[in-house]
Scaffold this active site. Structure first.
Site, mmCIF file in Angstrom:
data_model
loop_
_atom_site.group_PDB
_atom_site.id
_atom_site.type_symbol
_atom_site.label_atom_id
_atom_site.label_comp_id
_atom_site.label_asym_id
_atom_site.label_seq_id
_atom_site.Cartn_x
_atom_site.Cartn_y
_atom_site.Cartn_z
ATOM 1 N N PHE B 112 7.609 -2.612 4.693
ATOM 2 C CA PHE B 112 6.954 -3.495 5.655
ATOM 3 C C PHE B 112 6.705 -4.864 5.017
ATOM 4 O O PHE B 112 6.139 -4.958 3.925
ATOM 5 C CB PHE B 112 5.631 -2.875 6.114
ATOM 6 C CG PHE B 112 4.866 -3.765 7.059
ATOM 7 C CD1 PHE B 112 5.405 -4.115 8.295
ATOM 8 C CD2 PHE B 112 3.627 -4.283 6.706
ATOM 9 C CE1 PHE B 112 4.716 -4.945 9.153
ATOM 10 C CE2 PHE B 112 2.930 -5.121 7.563
ATOM 11 C CZ PHE B 112 3.468 -5.451 8.789
ATOM 12 N N LYS B 162 2.417 -6.839 -5.295
ATOM 13 C CA LYS B 162 0.997 -6.506 -5.159
ATOM 14 C C LYS B 162 0.453 -5.754 -6.372
ATOM 15 O O LYS B 162 -0.624 -6.061 -6.884
ATOM 16 C CB LYS B 162 0.806 -5.654 -3.897
ATOM 17 C CG LYS B 162 -0.643 -5.352 -3.587
ATOM 18 C CD LYS B 162 -0.781 -4.589 -2.279
ATOM 19 C CE LYS B 162 -2.252 -4.406 -1.933
ATOM 20 N NZ LYS B 162 -2.430 -3.666 -0.672
#
Ligand SMILES: Cc1ncc(C[n+]2csc(CCOP(=O)(O)OP(=O)(O)O)c2C)c(N)n1
Lengths: 183, 569
Positions: B112, B162
């Site tokens: 995503f 991340k």
């Protein structure tokens, strides 16, 4: 302006994405790369890329300068005008039966090529040399039926004592030796 | 002590002297934004669209000469930066673009909001990194800033997965960078300097054309000394504006497509062109085969790849523009070139820039001139792209580098408002005026909200002609006035401003211009002036596309009025 074949040698950082950067610059200028060969160099973490490309001297010079600007390209040379040793390796799988086998082996011998695999109805030949030599042998083998060709593309080296890393640079391109900043 | 990746990013930014960044958050950036308040030294300005973040960082960098920093989340955030990165790349603006990326285990899985942003931006960045390891962050940031700001500056992208932001590592700031593949030219080659000096001493009709390279190098002073010693007239490119004071007796304005007639005549007739920190863009050269037909060319530039790219060069000098100019100035003899300069002054009389037609309506040229008078030429002026941009370049008189901020190479509509925002943030001491088109402004108008939230006092002058003016002009001149897809219905900009809590004023008459500008300047905070200008006014002179510079068109004689610029020397 007439186009000619140019041999570019680039010493690049051995990092992901570097080849992508190099090749994408040729694409941007609309060059079709004839061949590109990549492998380790004499320096750890540096790879050597040999690129054969067709173009006018001016346009190839433009790409060379653009490539030189890439941070990951440590050095780049157009060695077209130099005395070169240029070699390519090709593997050729040729149809062969008991009637043709010895004739094919004879042709390979003339070109100092090696038979590296023998199967029931084929032979695999390994040949090293410049493009002309490889083309000549392929022409002679064509009549027998070529099943498969794999070529590496040319690698090249300037003749003489000096390695390419020691080659002098042109005067207009004066630059600092090595940018090391300290604060 | 170990630190998280996000902490290392913040510490590295601070170590590089960053005190402001423009960004927009998203899922993968949460660890970063969670950490940011630990570092109050970094002011974060929340934009309304990531394109605005990139242009704001760009405007900030151009106004201050420092590196601009922008940040966007992975996927759509990152792709929204692309136009702004390309803009900075083409105009050689130092910028760091930080993008969030999905966590390492998800990379390559079409996760995503995963996008290969380093791949997408490969041809429009000076360099880029995908930080795959928290321990490498300190080195990456050190290198990235060094690359962005040194040599020929440009944008550098750092993609930050991340989990690299949440992992921990020792923060050891490297005290040096070692990039053997990165070469920065410094001083010109002595042989070339000698050849150049010889050509300069022998020239009868020399001309300097100066570009943004002079501004980047901080070479305005050596340029001035050089030009004055040899008495050589100076013209500039669009992005070179401000590198040489435009009220100087040796200044003959901008050259090229909408350059002054006299600058283009000087190009046609010079016997030596000294091109300094510019790259012979087609908007400057016109038909390149007919460019400077009588001149030898000395090309001084930081970037060896620019030498000989578009035009043949007689003496190439690769090096820092300031250092090279300084060296040449020491080597040349003083001269006068009286006849040549007289000739240029003659051309200036024959082809005045302000050949405006008498109009009952508002003319952008008048407005820009009034803005110049009101600010005494002391403002930072930012533009969008189109006619208003060219009029600004022509009619505002710039005295200093870094005061004219405009999108040159990419010609990006929508650059203006966010870039003005960045400029004002970088130079709060300066009055910052945005001169924008009604079309350009609507491309990034959402940043009005940012002006308000972060109290950024940009003054906005909209040249509202109800058209995509520059394109309409081409349709007028080259497509038999077939005005397709250029008429523009605009919102009431004053009401729009009001909705964002920004004061504004609509101006329709010539006598209202001055009081309106005064009001905007006296107002505390941002202010919008909606100038309802003549819809079909054209920019002249104009070199038709593909034509030689000398074939510039001037305003049809019947339209010319007697109005002249008062401050023209
Ligand atoms: C993003 C983008 N899209 C399209 C263009 C093409 N273009 C150049 S100038 C122009 C018209 C600009 O109109 P406006 O902002 O109203 O300014 P004006 O010319 O009327 O002063 C257009 C569409 C562009 N430069 N940038």
């Amino acid at each position: 302006m007439a186009t000619t074949k140019h041999t570019l040698v680039a010493i690049v950082n051995d990092r992901p994405g570097v080849l992508n950067r190099v090749v994408s610059l040729f694409r941007r200028r609309g060059f079709n790369i004839d061949s590109i060969a990549v492998g380790h160099s004499e320096v750890p973490h540096l790879s050597r890329v040999t690129i054969i490309v067709n173009g006018t001297t001016a346009t190839v010079e433009q790409v060379r300068k653009q490539l030189d600007k890439l941070i990951d390209v440590v050095k780049i040379f157009d060695i077209t005008g130099d005395k070169l040793t240029g070699r390519e390796l090709a593997l050729v799988k040729v149809k062969a039966n008991s009637a043709t086998r010895s004739e094919i082996i004879e042709i390979a011998d003339i070109f100092r090529a090696n038979i590296v695999d023998v199967a029931s109805d084929s032979l695999t030949i390994e040949i090293t040399g410049d493009e002309d030599k490889i083309e000549s042998m392929l022409k002679l083998l064509q009549g027998f039926g070529i099943r498969e060709i794999a070529r590496t593309g040319r690698v090249a080296m300037v003749r003489g004592n000096l390695g390419v890393m020691r080659k002098k640079e042109k005067p207009a391109r004066t630059r600092a030796k090595k940018p090391v900043t300290k604060e | 002590m170990k630190k998280t990746g996000a902490q290392i990013v913040c510490e590295s930014l601070i170590a590089e002297g960053v005190d402001v960044m423009f960004g927009f958050p998203g899922g993968v950036l949460l660890p970063f934004y969670d950490t940011l308040p630990q570092y109050p030294q970094i002011r974060h300005i929340l934009v309304r669209h990531e394109q605005g973040a990139a242009h704001a960082a760009d405007g900030y960098a151009r106004a201050t000469g420092k590196v601009g920093v922008c940040m966007a989340t992975s996927g759509p955030g990152a792709t929204n930066l692309v136009t702004g990165i390309a803009n900075a790349y083409l105009d050689s603006v130092p910028m760091i673009a930080l993008t969030g990326q999905v966590a390492r285990p998800f990379i390559g899985k079409d996760a995503f909001q995963e996008i290969d942003i380093s791949g997408i931006t490969l041809p429009i960045t000076k360099h880029s990194y995908v930080a795959m390891d928290t321990g490498s962050l300190a080195q990456i940031f050190k290198e990235a800033f060094y690359i962005a700001r040194s040599g020929r500056p440009g944008p550098v992208l750092i993609d930050l997965p991340k989990d690299v932001m949440t992992d921990q590592a020792e923060f050891i700031r490297p005290d040096k960078v070692d990039l053997p593949g990165y070469k920065i030219p410094t001083h010109g080659h002595p042989t070339q300097l000698k050849s150049a000096s010889k050509l300069i001493n022998e020239a009868k009709q020399p001309l300097i054309i100066a570009g943004r390279g002079v501004i980047i190098s901080g070479a305005s002073a050596p340029l001035k000394e050089f030009a004055e010693k040899a008495q050589i007239p100076v013209i500039t490119t669009l992005l070179g504006i401000g590198c040489f004071p435009e009220d100087h007796v040796l200044s003959y304005g901008m050259a090229g497509m909408h350059g002054t007639g006299y600058a283009n005549k000087a190009l046609e007739n010079c016997d030596l062109l000294i091109a300094v920190g510019m790259r012979f863009d087609d908007r400057v050269t016109g038909n390149v085969d007919a460019f400077v037909p009588n001149a030898k060319i000395i090309h001084i530039d930081m970037d060896p790849a620019e030498i000989g790219k578009n035009v043949r060069v007689d003496v190439p000098i690769v090096g820092d523009v300031g250092a090279v100019l300084h060296a040449i100035e020491k080597m040349i003899e003083s001269s006068r070139h009286i006849d040549w300069i007289q000739q240029l002054d003659e051309w200036r009389k024959q082809h005045p820039l302000l050949d405006i037609h008498d109009s009952a309506g508002l003319l952008p040229q008048h407005i820009i001139h009034e803005l110049y008078e009101a600010t005494r030429g002391d403002a930072i002026v930012v533009t969008g792209v189109g006619q208003h941009q060219m009029w600004t370049a022509q009619h505002y008189i710039f005295h200093e580098p870094n005061t004219f901020i405009s999108s040159g190479g990419l010609g990006t509509m929508g650059f203006g408002l966010p870039a003005a925002m960045g400029a004002k943030v970088g130079r709060p001491d300066k009055m910052v005026w945005l001169i924008d088109g009604d079309g350009s402004l609507q491309m990034t108008i959402q940043e009005l909200a940012t002006l308000v939230q972060d109290n950024i006092a940009v003054k906005i002058a909209v040249m509202n002609n109800g058209f995509l003016g520059m394109v309409r002009q081409w349709q007028d001149l080259f497509y038999a006035k077939n005005y397709v897809a250029t008429p523009l219905s605009c919102p009431d900009f004053v009401k729009v401003a009001e909705a964002y809590c920004i004061a504004g004023l609509k101006v329709t008459k010539r006598e209202e211009i001055r009081p309106a500008i005064k009001k905007a300047m006296e107002h505390d905070g941002p202010f919008l002036l909606n100038f309802m200008v003549e819809p079909e006014e054209n920019v002249y002179p104009m070199v038709p596309p593909g034509a030689a510079n000398i074939e510039f068109m001037e305003r049809p004689k019947k339209e010319v009025s007697a109005w002249q610029r008062r401050s023209t020397p």
